[in-house]
Design an enzyme around this catalytic site. Structure first.
Site, short mmCIF file in Angstrom:
data_model
loop_
_atom_site.label_atom_id
_atom_site.label_comp_id
_atom_site.label_asym_id
_atom_site.label_seq_id
_atom_site.Cartn_x
_atom_site.Cartn_y
_atom_site.Cartn_z
CG ASP A 186 87.89 86.27 -2.84
OD1 ASP A 186 87.25 85.88 -4.08
OD2 ASP A 186 87.17 86.37 -1.86
CE1 TYR A 234 75.46 89.82 -12.34
CE2 TYR A 234 73.47 88.93 -13.39
CZ TYR A 234 74.88 88.82 -12.94
OH TYR A 234 75.79 87.90 -13.77
N1 SER Z 1 74.33 83.18 -13.30
C1 SER Z 1 73.81 84.65 -13.59
C2 SER Z 1 72.65 84.69 -12.42
O1 SER Z 1 71.88 83.79 -12.24
C3 SER Z 1 73.35 84.94 -14.63
O2 SER Z 1 74.38 85.76 -15.35
O3 SER Z 1 72.46 85.79 -11.73
#
Ligand code: SER
Length: 310
Positions: free
Chosen positions: A35, A139
């Site tokens: 980490d 993301y």
């Molecule tokens: N938990 C994540 C998010 O909300 C979804 O994979 O970004």
């Protein structure tokens, strides 16, 4: 057989629990927790910034690693605040792991993907395994690119990469941060600590979720499945149950009368609106017999029984 397993992001929501379970199964000394910061853990651990490829390589060589779990990531909401860092951690570090996996003949790699790879053009109900993927956050883009590279490495280098598309993970061990599904954990703490929760999503925003024990079971079962049962290195669709903030609130208030909720949607609403509501995870069910144990009701029970508030 003794294995040497390296986990990145070991201090995160999933990493904290997964490292414990992997150590129960494979022995403390065989699981190297890494980490950015020092962790309160017995057993081998190393400080690792996953964007430092030389350090990553040094650790893979030092521990003769034969299995890697790349859990370090920035999630959907936080990712939007630093898109370059998100790309570096979520994708470039992962690409480096794939290259090192081939170079050092690593047996198996685990890559966590996400419901964030779905976008507004993806069917929202019973989202199929193969569908339209036009993610709208960095993301989602970084994770979907990771999935494509996983499949490419499987086909080109015969690398055994396994991956799951995680829904929101509900857990009491570590509170998630930076995600769009975080309300599903925050609401429990608010109910127990202050008696009121101000939700950043609209009441009727439905999202897929999974309880932590099912999350860990899915990872362990997927990674232990015989190679011939794994038909893809793209992320497997995965789901526990789907829920809206209002439905979750209704289950909690049944158990904590007097708990109140208000709604004040922020930037995360747009992200949530682009994601799927329910997931078809039949491929995981048929390939490696995935089946969740937790639905909404028993998730709420186990969360309230386990959260410790001071
Ligand atoms: N938990 C994540 C998010 O909300 C979804 O994979 O970004």
């Amino acid at each position: 057989m003794s294995r040497s397993i390296l986990v990145t992001g070991s201090g995160g929501q999933i990493g904290t629990v997964l490292v414990k379970k992997l150590r129960e199964k494979y022995g403390n000394d065989n699981v190297i927790a890494t980490d950015l910061r020092e962790l309160d853990l017995a057993g081998p651990q190393e400080i690792l910034d996953v964007t430092d490829v030389a350090r990553l390589e040094e650790l893979i060589v030092k521990y003769k690693v034969d299995e890697v779990y790349h859990l370090a990531a920035l999630l959907s909401s936080k990712g939007e605040q630093n898109i370059n860092l998100t790309w570096k951690i979520n994708f470039e570090a992962y690409k480096a792991i794939l290259e090192l996996a081939v170079k050092y003949k690593i047996d198996k790699v685990f890559f966590p993907s996400t419901i964030g790879i779905y976008g507004s053009t993806t069917p929202k109900q019973d989202t199929p395994q193969h569908s339209v993927f036009e993610p709208e956050t960095i993301y989602g883009i970084s994770k979907f690119t990771g999935e494509l590279w996983s499949e490419y490495y499987r086909n080109r280098y015969n690398l055994d990469v396994r991956s799951l598309r995680f829904p929101g993970v509900i857990s009491h061990e570590v509170i998630p941060s930076g995600g769009t599904t975080d309300f599903s954990v925050e609401m429990f703490y608010a109910a127990l600590q202050t008696g009121h929760y101000q939700c950043y999503l609209e009441a009727d925003t439905m999202l897929p979720m999974i309880y932590m024990d099912d999350t860990i079971k899915a990872i362990m079962d997927l990674m232990a499945a015989p190679e011939e049962d794994i038909s893809l290195s793209l992320g497997y669709n995965l789901s526990g149950f789907s829920v809206t903030p209002l439905q979750l609130y209704n289950e909690i208030v049944k158990r904590i009368p007097g708990f109140t909720i208000s709604y004040d949607p922020d930037d995360r609403q747009k992200i949530a609106d682009s994601w799927s509501e329910t997931i078809d995870d039949s491929r995981a069910r048929s390939d490696w017999q995935w089946k969740p144990d937790y639905d909404l009701k028993n998730t709420v029970d186990v969360m309230l029984a386990n959260i410790k508030v001071s």
